[in-house]
Design an enzyme around this catalytic site. Structure first.
Site, short mmCIF file in Angstrom:
data_model
loop_
_atom_site.label_atom_id
_atom_site.label_comp_id
_atom_site.label_asym_id
_atom_site.label_seq_id
_atom_site.Cartn_x
_atom_site.Cartn_y
_atom_site.Cartn_z
N LYS A 160 11.82 75.18 -15.08
CA LYS A 160 10.55 75.81 -15.40
C LYS A 160 9.44 74.81 -15.08
CE LYS A 160 8.02 76.43 -19.13
NZ LYS A 160 6.70 76.57 -18.48
N GLU A 186 10.37 62.76 -22.75
CA GLU A 186 9.42 61.68 -22.45
C GLU A 186 8.05 62.27 -22.70
OE1 GLU A 186 6.71 59.52 -21.41
OE2 GLU A 186 7.11 60.26 -19.38
N CYS A 190 1.23 59.15 -18.19
CA CYS A 190 1.61 58.77 -19.55
C CYS A 190 1.62 57.25 -19.69
CB CYS A 190 2.96 59.37 -19.91
SG CYS A 190 4.27 59.00 -18.75
N GLU A 250 -4.35 60.04 -27.03
CA GLU A 250 -4.12 60.09 -25.59
C GLU A 250 -5.15 61.03 -24.95
OE1 GLU A 250 -0.39 60.29 -22.56
OE2 GLU A 250 -0.45 61.83 -24.12
#
Length: 537
Positions: free
Chosen positions: A215, A296, A330, A438
């Protein structure tokens, strides 16, 4: 499926990056971009088993750097089609799991060879769909090649584990250990490394003998389709990779909760990762296993600089880590924590380097391109406004105006994408939101510490723990930093982005994920289960 030359005889070597300072490489990339533009607006089907299914509802992928360009119209799966894909994967798994490890690895080696031949074409497609410039797209494609070859080698190594690491043989028995596949898994890759991470997550699962439902991220489904197509061309049987773009709330949750799902491999935000973790932890009716989660997630990564460091190198690393691919990694170094004696000097160097970064269309190979979509654009600008309250603005501070190329008179050459100035704030407190949350955009917060130990403490003061960097020339301090900086990937005297497959196994601590170590020797263990066998003589 045939055979191919065995490329395992020598050591693993990372795919080299293309040098775009050479004219022939720039020309080759420009030609690839022209070819990619020729297929703008194409329609892409679902890939379920051997079926190619076009749906009425589409995901429309748009060039974030030029909003008038539709990269592709991708068919969108609903729950009924997701269930059909699950059944195709279950059927595909029954055959694929019996294919010997070396034959499964051979498919990955062939895919890597094909990808290497078409490197610029895949990079050009990424450039249009995700807003990467030449170097960032090229590195993404190179990493995808590395993952394919590395995991192929790893599967062969695991298949020989009884030769290289034999079990203790009990008297009167012959014992061995086999790593067998788990079953059908759901692979949910991110948009920011739309080829490399998609290829890495998917190929690790399938080379281990599993079948997957892929996906892709809704922002970058075209490049994921091209990867699935490539794997089929390399010899992967139908049903092993089932390509099912769709809504996370509709089919993502459905597949994660499905009783036949054996594992979920996810890369993305902390919030989505925790949601998936909750769904996967709840056993569905008729589910006979604990689902395995490989996750992750996010990061609030930083670079610590002491007064003994090479300040020019530190400033360059801070800027590269903060603003590479517009900070949409990230691993991006969105924090710099600098000791007081060199704080002002580092800040000045960082600002000077930041102001040299050109903002513009990726196909013109500008250093800073667009952010991925409108939601990201608005979120990042909101953080910049917050930063004006939490810190002192040194550079940037808002949207970037990007016009036509020099000498152009055509409206088609205008840049109407999601461009934001690379932005630097100083004097940001360690508890400020700019230091804790973040942002996933081109925003850097610089904070001050009285000494290097306080700087490390400020670095550690976050719920994340993905990447970090420590700049110093003092060996004693470096040794202590290696022990006390709490993150999955720690670098000394270099930037905190740019992990290489095989060299820097990648994954983080705390709420950065399950520390899965992609590109490392432990990774395939996450997609297998060990079966100990003893045969009485």
């Amino acid at each position: 499926m045939g055979s191919s030359p065995d490329p395992v005889s020598g050591p693993f070597v990372n795919e080299p990056f293309t040098d775009f300072s050479l004219e022939e490489n720039r020309v080759a990339m420009e030609a690839a971009i022209a070819r990619a533009k020729a297929s703008l607006g194409a329609e892409y089907p679902l890939r379920i088993g051997a079926e190619r299914i076009y749906t009425a509802e589409k995901i429309v992928s748009v060039n974030p750097g030029r909003l008038g360009e539709v990269v592709g119209r991708v068919s969108k799966a609903d729950r009924e089609l997701a269930e059909r894909a699950m059944q195709a994967a279950l059927a595909g798994f029954e055959t694929w799991k019996r294919v010997p490890a070396r034959e499964r690895a051979a498919v990955l080696f062939r895919a890597a060879a094909l990808l290497r031949e078409r490197k610029h074409d895949f990079s050009a497609a990424m450039l249009l769909e995700s807003g990467k410039n030449y170097a960032e797209a090229d590195a993404d494609t190179a990493e995808a090649i590395d993952f394919l070859e590395f995991y192929a080698r790893e599967m062969i190594r695991l298949s020989r584990i009884n030769e290289t690491m034999p079990l203790t043989q009990a008297p009167g028995e012959t014992g061995e250990l086999r790593y067998i596949p788990l079953g059908v898994g759901v692979v949910i890759p991110p948009w920011n490394f739309p080829l490399a991470i998609c290829a890495g997550m998917t190929s690790a699962a399938v080379v281990s003998g599993n079948a997957v439902l892929l996906k892709p991220a809704s922002a970058t489904p075209v490049i994921a389709h091209k990867f699935a197509e490539l794997m089929e061309e390399a010899g992967l049987p139908p049903g092993v990779i089932n390509y099912v773009p769709g809504s996370g709330a509709e089919i993502g949750d459905y597949l994660t909760s499905h009783p036949k799902t054996r594992f979920v491999s996810f890369t993305g935000s902390k919030e989505v990762g925790l949601h998936i973790s909750r769904l996967a932890a709840e056993a569905a009716p008729r589910q006979i296993w604990i689902k395995r989660l490989v996750a992750e997630m996010g990061g609030k990564d930083g670079i610590v600089v002491d007064e003994t460091a090479d300040l020019d190198a530190a400033a360059q690393a801070i800027v590269a880590s903060a603003f590479g691919f517009q900070g949409q990694k990230c691993s991006a170094g969105s924090r710099a924590i600098v000791v007081e004696p060199v704080y002002d000097e580092i800040a000045a160097k960082v600002v000077a380097l930041t102001k040299r970064l050109a903002v513009g269309l990726p196909e013109r190979n500008c250093a800073i391109g667009p952010v991925i979509d409108e939601a990201s654009y608005r979120r990042i600008l909101a953080y910049i406004e917050l930063g004006k309250e939490e810190g002192r603005l040194l550079a940037g501070g808002g949207p970037a105006e990007v016009g036509r190329a020099e000498g152009s008179r055509t409206e088609a050459d205008s840049c109407d994408g999601y461009y934001i100035q690379p932005t630097v704030f100083a004097d940001v407190d360690g508890k400020a939101r700019l230091m804790q949350e973040e942002i996933f955009g081109p925003v850097l917060a610089i904070g001050k510490a009285k000494d290097w130990r306080e700087a490390i403490a400020l670095y550690n003061d976050t719920e994340f723990g993905l990447t970090g960097s420590f700049f110093s020339s003092d060996e004693g301090r470096i040794e202590e930093a290696l022990e006390t900086m709490h993150c999955g990937n720690l670098y000394v005297n270099r930037k905190c982005t740019g992990a290489l497959v095989g060299a820097h196994p990648f994954g983080g601590f705390n709420l950065s994920g399950t520390d899965s170590k992609a590109g490392g020797h432990d990774y395939l263990l996450l997609f297998t289960q060990a079966k100990a066998i003893a045969v009485k003589k």
